[in-house]
Design a protein around this motif. Structure first.
Motif, PDB file in Angstrom:
ATOM      1  N   ALA A 171      22.961  38.961   6.090  1.00 45.31           N
ATOM      2  CA  ALA A 171      23.802  37.815   6.443  1.00 45.31           C
ATOM      3  C   ALA A 171      23.235  37.092   7.663  1.00 45.31           C
ATOM      4  O   ALA A 171      23.152  35.865   7.694  1.00 45.31           O
ATOM      5  N   ASP A 173      20.175  37.058   8.539  1.00 47.47           N
ATOM      6  CA  ASP A 173      18.935  36.433   8.084  1.00 47.47           C
ATOM      7  C   ASP A 173      19.217  35.113   7.373  1.00 47.47           C
ATOM      8  O   ASP A 173      18.426  34.188   7.428  1.00 47.47           O
ATOM      9  N   LEU A 174      20.375  35.049   6.711  1.00 48.19           N
ATOM     10  CA  LEU A 174      20.721  33.825   5.985  1.00 48.19           C
ATOM     11  C   LEU A 174      21.371  32.799   6.907  1.00 48.19           C
ATOM     12  O   LEU A 174      21.869  31.776   6.446  1.00 48.19           O
ATOM     13  N   GLY A 175      21.405  33.092   8.188  1.00 43.59           N
ATOM     14  CA  GLY A 175      21.852  32.079   9.145  1.00 43.59           C
ATOM     15  C   GLY A 175      23.271  32.260   9.643  1.00 43.59           C
ATOM     16  O   GLY A 175      23.792  31.395  10.333  1.00 43.59           O
ATOM     17  N   ALA A 176      23.930  33.366   9.300  1.00 42.76           N
ATOM     18  CA  ALA A 176      25.291  33.570   9.772  1.00 42.76           C
ATOM     19  C   ALA A 176      25.260  34.088  11.207  1.00 42.76           C
ATOM     20  O   ALA A 176      24.519  35.016  11.513  1.00 42.76           O
ATOM     21  N   LYS A 177      26.066  33.474  12.076  1.00 38.10           N
ATOM     22  CA  LYS A 177      26.132  33.943  13.459  1.00 38.10           C
ATOM     23  C   LYS A 177      26.898  35.266  13.495  1.00 38.10           C
ATOM     24  O   LYS A 177      27.680  35.556  12.592  1.00 38.10           O
ATOM     25  N   ARG A 180      30.527  35.400  12.419  1.00 34.07           N
ATOM     26  CA  ARG A 180      30.709  35.163  10.975  1.00 34.07           C
ATOM     27  C   ARG A 180      30.349  36.405  10.168  1.00 34.07           C
ATOM     28  O   ARG A 180      30.992  36.733   9.172  1.00 34.07           O
TER      29      ARG A 180
ATOM     30  N   MET B 107      31.049  39.554  -3.319  1.00 32.15           N
ATOM     31  CA  MET B 107      30.903  38.148  -3.688  1.00 32.15           C
ATOM     32  C   MET B 107      30.204  38.037  -5.043  1.00 32.15           C
ATOM     33  O   MET B 107      29.386  38.880  -5.400  1.00 32.15           O
ATOM     34  N   PHE B 115      25.826  31.575   0.181  1.00 36.98           N
ATOM     35  CA  PHE B 115      26.184  32.052   1.528  1.00 36.98           C
ATOM     36  C   PHE B 115      25.338  31.416   2.626  1.00 36.98           C
ATOM     37  O   PHE B 115      25.860  30.918   3.627  1.00 36.98           O
ATOM     38  N   GLY B 116      24.036  31.419   2.430  1.00 34.02           N
ATOM     39  CA  GLY B 116      23.137  30.893   3.451  1.00 34.02           C
ATOM     40  C   GLY B 116      23.326  29.397   3.675  1.00 34.02           C
ATOM     41  O   GLY B 116      23.258  28.915   4.807  1.00 34.02           O
ATOM     42  N   GLN B 119      26.368  28.490   5.808  1.00 28.64           N
ATOM     43  CA  GLN B 119      26.210  28.671   7.246  1.00 28.64           C
ATOM     44  C   GLN B 119      25.645  27.419   7.898  1.00 28.64           C
ATOM     45  O   GLN B 119      25.833  27.183   9.078  1.00 28.64           O
ATOM     46  N   ARG B 163      18.631  33.885  -3.521  1.00 27.54           N
ATOM     47  CA  ARG B 163      19.395  33.747  -2.286  1.00 27.54           C
ATOM     48  C   ARG B 163      18.480  33.480  -1.097  1.00 27.54           C
ATOM     49  O   ARG B 163      18.819  32.729  -0.187  1.00 27.54           O
TER      50      ARG B 163
END
Lengths: 280, 379
Positions: A171, A173-177, A180, B107, B115-116, B119, B163
């Motif tokens: 998560a 890595d996918l840009g979630a702070k 989040r 999910m 998801f990405g 964000q 993803r």
């Protein structure tokens, strides 16, 4: 060896079951006893249930116990989850070992000690700040939260360390702070653990007699306190009736939990079948 | 990904080409243990670069430093001109495909892929379009509403790829991308992965322990051991011109002969071994009399039942100790005079008329190889 049913195993199973359930069955039967003296059979009757439902003291105790249990479970779950997260996910912070030890201490501490120390705390607080005015609902709730949160923290901790951090890393890595990640990934996955923790805290609170007796004051009787104080004057048939109702409620709870688990298992099996059918 | 700009197939050979990723003197220590030891590396735009090595060689640590999950103890990493020292994982222009895929179990496929993008606060309509496009690319458009546990291994792998790709990262990191798939699916997926990389034009860095996977996928390979690079080069360079015994042995298999230099000419080397003389037709500046090793690949040895016409260098004979029949090829284990076992592989081009092999157990056989086949190793 395990496939065949041996007579010995069957006997041991029956004996074990009897050991657990015969006392309860006796209790249920005696709750329908007309006679005022418990061990003397006076024929079937619902008379003690009637007495029970008319008793305001019993209803007050039930209401107080439930209220404390719900508030306790909710706060203990929140605090325990935070504590568990801190233990597993915050890496090596200063005093981690000490914190970890202190967190589980209430699990092994004798209840009398916990109860006594909390009583001393409440009394000195009252002297210093004038709060809490009276002991009762507030003090019992606080006392319950202090020891229940340790149980929740342990559950959350073991669940967290079993989960690994890969999903959280994915998560991030996918840009979630980080916040989040906590709300969108960690929390949903912790949900079963939090539910388990909530239920355990709820049960612990409903169950507790020792600590509650220490920190309660006049007029505030939880259900266990009520039952215990009445039984001190001898076995009473209306308490048998109360116990029977509690057994019934617990049995229904267990049945619902079992049904939910059964449904989840069936869903998993269905998922597997979908995959199997489509491979390759 | 500018269409006009044609990328060279071998950017690392271009004069003055600017590397896309610059790794300078990177060291990572975990307490006393040095996982990555002072590594310098340039990776160029559009490459499919493989970090290859056994477990604990530091390849995954290096990858995790690129993604930002680990910070180097010393040294610096620059991606597309940006220093990555103080950039957390969620702000890096990289995405990673995890070995276990790390799909979010709560999910659906669609939500996992979206998801990405969520964000980045991208409008919902655009998210939907991009998710649809990427799922079409990996041929999973009909599986949007599935949960990860309702997918097979290969499907999960493609969701994980989708993803990671949907955010159009500058750099895609893949940690053992095919390790969890069975052999047949793995071979098929290798080529799919290459096709997708060509289509999207993103630089890939792959970590793998599987040398076959590294050979098929990559533009260049870095072979790692104990936190250091043993050799860096194209798959052909690594396989045909290993620089050390470790690399020769790790990539494919190699028969190793020990010997001493007899003559070191400008265009040839002669080495004396237990089995007689070995003649190599490429020069190498080695001191005469020094100890060396000679590596010869099993498929570069020729096996025959007939003795050679005239004795000479690059010859040996022995007894067939064992035969491994793999269908397309057979592996022959030949026991030489000095009891050393030499592996020789031969393609089964002709279907044998009888059910027995033409060469059989306990038979005396003769080996020879060409002067260009052997590789001289000094370390």
């Amino acid at each position: 060896m395990y496939g065949r049913r041996s007579g010995f195993l069957t006997f041991m199973l029956a004996a074990g079951m009897a050991f657990i359930y015969v006392p309860m069955i006796l209790l249920v039967i005696y709750s329908f006893n007309y006679s005022k003296i418990v061990p003397v059979w006076g024929g079937w009757s619902l008379r003690w249930y009637e007495t029970l439902f008319k008793s305001e003291a019993v209803w007050n105790a039930v209401a107080l116990s439930l209220k404390i249990a719900v508030i306790n479970a909710t706060f203990a779950t929140i605090l325990g989850t935070l504590a568990g997260l801190a233990m597993v996910r915050f890496g090596k912070f200063k005093g981690r070992t000490l914190f970890g030890g202190m967190l589980v201490a209430p699990l092994v501490m004798p209840e009398v000690i916990t109860g006594l120390s909390l009583l001393v705390l409440f009394i000195s607080l009252k002297q210093l700040f004038g709060w809490p005015q009276d002991r009762g609902f507030t003090t019992i709730t606080i006392a319950h939260i202090t020891f229940s949160l340790a149980y929740v923290a342990v559950i959350i901790q073991s669940r967290l360390s079993g989960m690994g951090e890969t999903l959280e890393e994915a998560a991030l890595d996918l840009g979630a702070k980080p916040f989040r990640v906590l709300t969108d990934i960690t929390m949903p996955r912790l949900a079963p653990g939090m539910v388990a923790g909530w239920l355990l805290a709820f049960t612990l609170s409903l169950d507790d007699l020792v600590i509650a007796s220490f920190v309660t004051g006049p007029g505030a009787n939880t259900l266990p306190i009520l039952i215990f104080s009445r039984i001190r004057l001898g076995l009473r048939p209306d308490i048998n009736a109360l116990a029977t109702i509690i057994i019934l409620v617990v049995a229904i709870g267990v049945a619902i939990a079992a049904y939910i688990m059964f449904r989840q298992e069936r869903q998993q099996q269905r998922d597997m079948q979908i995959v199997d059918r489509e491979i390759p | 990904m500018t269409g006009e700009q044609t990328l060279s197939d071998t950017p690392w050979l271009e004069q003055g080409a600017e590397p896309f990723i610059k790794i300078r003197g990177v060291t990572k220590k975990f307490g006393e243990f040095t996982a990555v030891d002072n590594i310098d590396l340039d990776i160029y735009q559009g490459e499919l670069f493989c970090l290859l090595g056994g477990s604990g060689c530091g390849k995954s640590t290096l990858l995790r430093m690129l993604s930002g999950f680990e910070t180097p103890t010393s040294g610096s990493i620059t991606i597309d001109g940006m220093d990555m020292s103080n950039v957390p994982p969620y702000e890096r222009p990289t995405n990673m495909m995890f070995q276990s895929y790390a799909l979010f179990p709560h999910m659906t496929v669609e939500k996992n892929v979206a998801f990405g993008l969520k964000q980045d606060k991208i409008p919902v309509a655009e998210i939907n379009d991009r998710v649809h496009d990427i799922l079409t690319l990996v041929e999973l458009q009909d599986y949007k509403k599935r949960k990860p546990q309702q997918l097979s291994g290969g499907q999960k792998q493609r969701v994980a790829l989708a993803r990671a790709l949907v955010k159009q990262p500058k750099l895609l990191l893949l940690d053992e991308p095919l390790a969890a798939l069975d052999k047949k699916l793995r071979e098929q997926t290798q080529f799919e992965l290459m096709n997708i990389q060509e289509k999207v034009g993103i630089t890939f860095v792959v970590v793998t322990h599987d040398q076959e996977e590294a050979m098929t996928l990559s533009t260049r390979i870095a072979v790692m051991n104990d936190g250091e690079f043993m050799q860096l080069g194209t798959p052909t360079e690594i396989y045909e011109f290993p620089e050390s015994r470790f690399v020769a042995d790790f990539i494919g298999s190699a028969n190793m002969l020990e010997g001493r230099i007899v003559e070191d000419g400008p265009d040839h080397v002669r080495v004396k071994t237990d089995l007689g003389e070995v003649f190599i037709d490429h020069g190498q500046s080695v001191k005469e009399g020094s100890r060396v090793w000679i590596a010869i690949r099993p498929e570069k040895m020729h096996l025959s039942k007939e003795p050679p016409l005239k004795p000479g260098p690059n010859q040996a004979f022995g007894m067939v100790d064992d035969i491994g029949y793999l269908g397309d090829i057979s592996i022959y284990k030949i026991r030489l005079e000095n009891n050393q076992i030499i592996d020789v592989t031969a393609p089964n081009q002709i279907r044998p008329k009888s059910r027995t092999h033409t060469i059989t157990w306990e038979e005396k056989v003769y080996l020879h190889w060409q002067a260009s086949s052997a590789v001289l190793l000094t370390k």
